[in-house]
Design a protein around this motif. Structure first.
Motif, mmCIF file in Angstrom:
data_model
loop_
_atom_site.group_PDB
_atom_site.id
_atom_site.type_symbol
_atom_site.label_atom_id
_atom_site.label_comp_id
_atom_site.label_asym_id
_atom_site.label_seq_id
_atom_site.Cartn_x
_atom_site.Cartn_y
_atom_site.Cartn_z
ATOM 1 N N THR A 1 22.793 -27.747 34.633
ATOM 2 C CA THR A 1 23.008 -29.170 34.932
ATOM 3 C C THR A 1 23.801 -29.864 33.842
ATOM 4 O O THR A 1 24.041 -31.059 33.920
ATOM 5 C CB THR A 1 21.668 -29.905 35.114
ATOM 6 O OG1 THR A 1 20.969 -29.934 33.865
ATOM 7 C CG2 THR A 1 20.807 -29.240 36.167
ATOM 8 N N PHE B 1 14.040 -38.465 37.256
ATOM 9 C CA PHE B 1 14.655 -37.642 38.294
ATOM 10 C C PHE B 1 14.717 -38.371 39.639
ATOM 11 O O PHE B 1 15.558 -38.054 40.475
ATOM 12 C CB PHE B 1 13.890 -36.322 38.448
ATOM 13 C CG PHE B 1 14.118 -35.352 37.324
ATOM 14 C CD1 PHE B 1 15.406 -34.962 36.979
ATOM 15 C CD2 PHE B 1 13.055 -34.826 36.607
ATOM 16 C CE1 PHE B 1 15.632 -34.066 35.941
ATOM 17 C CE2 PHE B 1 13.267 -33.930 35.565
ATOM 18 C CZ PHE B 1 14.564 -33.551 35.225
ATOM 19 N N SER C 1 17.479 -40.604 28.004
ATOM 20 C CA SER C 1 18.506 -39.603 27.689
ATOM 21 C C SER C 1 18.645 -39.423 26.185
ATOM 22 O O SER C 1 18.663 -38.292 25.680
ATOM 23 C CB SER C 1 19.843 -40.018 28.302
ATOM 24 O OG SER C 1 19.772 -40.042 29.707
ATOM 25 N N THR D 1 18.567 -33.126 28.323
ATOM 26 C CA THR D 1 17.465 -33.943 28.844
ATOM 27 C C THR D 1 16.912 -33.373 30.144
ATOM 28 O O THR D 1 15.684 -33.286 30.325
ATOM 29 C CB THR D 1 17.939 -35.395 29.073
ATOM 30 O OG1 THR D 1 18.341 -35.952 27.819
ATOM 31 C CG2 THR D 1 16.821 -36.250 29.650
ATOM 32 N N ASN D 2 17.782 -32.977 31.056
ATOM 33 C CA ASN D 2 17.322 -32.420 32.330
ATOM 34 C C ASN D 2 16.500 -31.153 32.125
ATOM 35 O O ASN D 2 15.488 -30.931 32.803
ATOM 36 C CB ASN D 2 18.508 -32.113 33.242
ATOM 37 C CG ASN D 2 19.210 -33.363 33.729
ATOM 38 O OD1 ASN D 2 18.684 -34.468 33.623
ATOM 39 N ND2 ASN D 2 20.413 -33.198 34.245
ATOM 40 N N SER E 1 22.971 -30.622 30.800
ATOM 41 C CA SER E 1 22.188 -31.695 30.192
ATOM 42 C C SER E 1 20.962 -31.149 29.480
ATOM 43 O O SER E 1 20.149 -30.436 30.083
ATOM 44 C CB SER E 1 21.744 -32.703 31.264
ATOM 45 O OG SER E 1 20.775 -33.597 30.757
#
Length: 485
Positions: A431, A473, A297, A435-436, A433
């Motif tokens: 999401t 994930f 992250s 990172t996502n 995020s």
């Protein structure tokens, strides 16, 4: 006898101090001015000052395995101290307009996922360990190599996705957009305002702030973002004094009873580097997975932020590389160490720095202003935290627009680029995020290149990071498979 030498005219003497600062930070070279850097430093601080309130709330509301809670005043001091020191170090060492503070999301992981399994000292020790491992990745060149391996269109997509993400953050923070409770039995996840309509004086402040900001930007007024924040804060203070308002959210815009408050450094140094590995009831596999989650992250949140801010500031070179990248990443890793050592959770680069870039910041000099304000916050917290989110959030919406303009550089006719770019852009806000979004883009890029028979075009580091994202994930079934749950 030779002719006397002619005395040549000397150039006028300029201020050595000002010139040396300009040369050190390359202010003129990057097309900026001291005025822009100072305004940008203020804008960045005001858009991220909420962390002085929010971080103590998140960490202070959680209990460790023994039921202990961290003191809110001590948390405020630790949060301000780490932000001040690391932001200034980034400015001087990295020369980027990139402020740092306790990372949202990461602090929630510490508070609600890690602390309940062990003591606070053990939890903060994991943060220090995570930061040290990131520094090792930087020193070995791996972290910088990964960033250089990303295709330029994906870097541009990361910037655009971050633009939508921070605009969404602005709307949510101000209450313009809110989550519909699950009890509503609807598939629609968000709505306008708190009840499907816009209501209340705080919402008026936000809406007027957005209109004021975009109007000033359209007219290319210098200091547009900062003018909007200051003006709306003054209006909010006036409204709060005259109207009966139940809540402004985290920060109430009222003149404080006292301007100065003594800092409490009681949490500094309270961490146990390897204590988590010996914590009762916590297996080594669980600890390793927690560290992996934190590193991934932190790693890619920072990567997206650094690329996005540098691109918006026009600092990427012709190959799309960030200046002084090695030092920037090392300082960011050191910030995670500092955050854990101070019990403030992992500190990381803040995308809200884009507000300063939108105000004209192009160098690390603006960090001296932002860091200095965080330093003042150690003693002037009551004064510097009167800016409500409704007054600061319009800056995020405006900067989201500025970062969105980079979407024009992506070739949307090439599906091998366009689809990963789209997923990167869409997944970030959807999401909540960075990172996502990066992970979705990476995985899509690798899969599509493979399907098209062009797998050799994918850099081996992208294969490796995509594999890590696949684990990221699928972390829940992996934990169950390894017996960590």
């Amino acid at each position: 006898m030779s002719e006397p030498q002619q005395v040549t005219d000397r150039p006028p003497v300029k201020e050595a101090g000002a010139n040396s600062v300009d040369r050190f930070f390359r202010i003129s070279e990057r097309g900026s001015t001291f005025g822009r850097e100072i305004r940008g430093g203020f804008a960045t601080f005001f858009t991220m000052a909420y962390i002085l309130v929010l971080n103590p709330i998140i960490l202070g509301s959680a209990k460790d395995k023994s039921g202990h809670q961290l003191d809110a005043v001590q948390l405020t001091t630790a949060t301000a101290l780490v932000a001040a020191v690391m932001t200034i170090i980034m400015g001087v060492g990295g020369n980027l307009p990139l402020a740092l503070a306790a990372g949202l999301g990461l602090n929630a992981v510490v508070a609600f996922q890690i602390a309940p399994l062990m003591s606070w000292d053990d939890a903060m020790g994991l943060i220090v360990l995570e930061g040290l491992l990131i520094c090792v990745l930087v020193v070995t060149g791996l972290r910088e190599a990964v960033m250089h391996a990303i295709p330029q269109p994906l870097k541009q997509a990361i910037s655009v996705g971050i633009g939508l993400f921070i605009a969404f953050i602005g709307f949510v923070d101000a209450g313009f957009v809110s989550r519909i409770p699950d009890a509503a039995n609807t598939t629609v996840p968000v709505q306008l305002g708190g009840t499907g309509t816009l209501a209340g004086w705080p919402m008026l402040v936000f809406c007027l702030g957005v209109l004021l900001t975009i109007g000033l930007l359209a007219r290319k007024v210098k200091g547009a973002i900062l003018i909007s924040i200051v003006t709306m804060t003054a209006l909010a203070i006036l409204i709060n004094s005259l109207a009966d308002i139940k809540s402004w959210g985290l920060t109430t815009p009222s003149w404080p009873d006292k301007l100065v408050d003594a800092p409490d450094f009681g949490l500094i140094g309270h961490f146990d580097l390897f204590g988590a590995f010996g914590a009762p009831g916590v297996g080594v596999v669980t600890v390793v997975l927690l560290i992996f989650t934190l590193i991934l992250s932190d790693f890619f949140d920072t990567m997206g932020t650094v690329v996005g801010i540098s691109a918006e500031a026009g600092l990427l070179d012709e190959d799309g590389k960030v200046p002084n990248l090695g030092r920037v990443l090392l300082i960011d890793g050191a910030a995670a160490v500092a955050g854990g050592a101070a019990s403030a959770s992992s500190a990381t680069s803040y995308i809200e720095s884009a507000a300063g870039v939108g105000e004209g910041s192009r160098t690390g000099f603006s960090n001296l202003v932002t860091g200095g304000l965080f330093g003042l916050a150690l003693f002037l917290t009551p004064l510097l935290t009167i800016v409500p989110l409704q007054a600061a959030a319009p800056a995020l919406v405006a900067v989201g627009f500025l970062m969105m303009t980079q979407v024009k550089h992506i070739d949307w006719d090439r599906y091998d680029i366009a689809i990963p770019a789209f997923l990167t852009i869409a997944v970030m806000p959807f999401t909540y995020s960075i990172t996502n979004g990066i992970g979705a883009g990476f995985l899509a890029y690798v899969v599509i290149k493979t399907v098209l028979g062009r797998a050799k075009e994918v850099h081996w580091l992208l294969w490796g990071t995509s594999a890590l994202f696949l684990v990221y994930f699928a972390i829940d079934p992996i934990e169950q498979l390894l017996g960590a749950k």
